[in-house]
Design a protein around this motif. Structure first.
Motif, PDB file in Angstrom:
ATOM      1  N   PRO A 110      46.467 113.075  -3.956  1.00 30.42           N
ATOM      2  CA  PRO A 110      47.731 112.885  -4.680  1.00 30.42           C
ATOM      3  C   PRO A 110      47.656 113.604  -6.021  1.00 30.42           C
TER       4      PRO A 110
ATOM      5  N   CYS B 154      41.564 104.908  -6.323  1.00 30.28           N
ATOM      6  CA  CYS B 154      40.997 106.081  -6.988  1.00 30.28           C
ATOM      7  C   CYS B 154      41.995 106.653  -7.988  1.00 30.28           C
ATOM      8  N   ARG B 155      43.271 106.656  -7.607  1.00 30.56           N
ATOM      9  CA  ARG B 155      44.309 107.171  -8.507  1.00 30.56           C
ATOM     10  C   ARG B 155      44.304 106.387  -9.827  1.00 30.56           C
ATOM     11  N   ARG B 156      44.280 105.069  -9.725  1.00 23.93           N
ATOM     12  CA  ARG B 156      44.266 104.241 -10.943  1.00 23.93           C
ATOM     13  C   ARG B 156      43.026 104.514 -11.783  1.00 23.93           C
TER      14      ARG B 156
ATOM     15  N   GLU C 281      43.325 107.963 -13.525  1.00 19.65           N
ATOM     16  CA  GLU C 281      44.268 107.890 -14.641  1.00 19.65           C
ATOM     17  C   GLU C 281      43.633 107.193 -15.848  1.00 19.65           C
TER      18      GLU C 281
ATOM     19  N   PHE D 284      48.132 113.351  -9.700  1.00 19.67           N
ATOM     20  CA  PHE D 284      48.163 112.240 -10.645  1.00 19.67           C
ATOM     21  C   PHE D 284      49.151 112.508 -11.777  1.00 19.67           C
TER      22      PHE D 284
ATOM     23  N   THR E  19      51.270 116.059  -3.341  1.00 23.68           N
ATOM     24  CA  THR E  19      49.852 116.216  -3.037  1.00 23.68           C
ATOM     25  C   THR E  19      49.391 117.652  -3.253  1.00 23.68           C
TER      26      THR E  19
END
Length: 172
Positions: A40, A138-140, A143, A42, A21
């Motif tokens: 996080p 949100c991460r997906r 990316e 990415f 993080t």
């Protein structure tokens, strides 16, 4: 998706590689209404951060930069993007990407650092802070967003830092 000031002030000390993080609110800085979340790291950002020296993450010729407007305006001009674009346009675009991905408003707010804290929320956050895994949607979306932008670049692959490019030459 972060605020420009948070990025320009970010240092390598704010990265926790054990957990994966980055805390956008450095130690010693009092939190304000403009919240700076713990996010996080990415996969698309990891190669750009690994191996950076101590100090500020964003530098020009080895020194931290104070503002990004000049470089951003020049980039907008060269790219042919609408002249109304500014340094916050990427943040706003990412918010729209999250909406299109049907991510819950609460998760978007946590990610962007502008989620409202209801009365008594401060105590609730002490006992049940947001975990970086919570931001999986949100991460997906981030990316996918970075890969979509990368598909339209012709100069280099956004997923790899300049130092790993073929024919890359270090400035002397």
């Amino acid at each position: 998706g972060s605020r420009v000031s948070a990025l320009l002030e970010a240092t390598a000390a704010q990265i926790d590689w054990t957990v994966g993080t980055i805390d956008l609110n450095p130690k010693g800085r009092d939190p304000t209404d403009k919240r700076r979340p713990v996010l996080p790291i990415f996969d698309t950002l990891r190669p750009w951060l690994e191996g950076l020296p101590d100090g500020h993450l964003i530098r020009y010729r080895g020194k931290p930069i104070a503002e990004a407007d000049t470089a951003f305006i020049a980039t907008v001009r060269r790219s042919g993007i609408d002249k109304k674009a500014n340094a916050y346009s990427a943040r706003h675009s990412l918010g729209r990407v999250f909406r299109r991905a049907e991510i819950e408003t609460e998760e978007i707010g946590v990610f962007l650092g502008n989620g409202d804290i209801p009365e008594g929320g401060k105590i609730t956050r002490i006992y049940s802070p947001w975990a970086a895994e919570y931001l999986v949607n949100c991460r997906r979306a981030v990316e996918a967003f970075v890969r979509e932008i990368g598909a339209h670049t012709v100069k280099w692959d956004l997923l790899w830092p300049y130092a790993t490019k073929p024919n890359w030459k270090k400035e002397t």
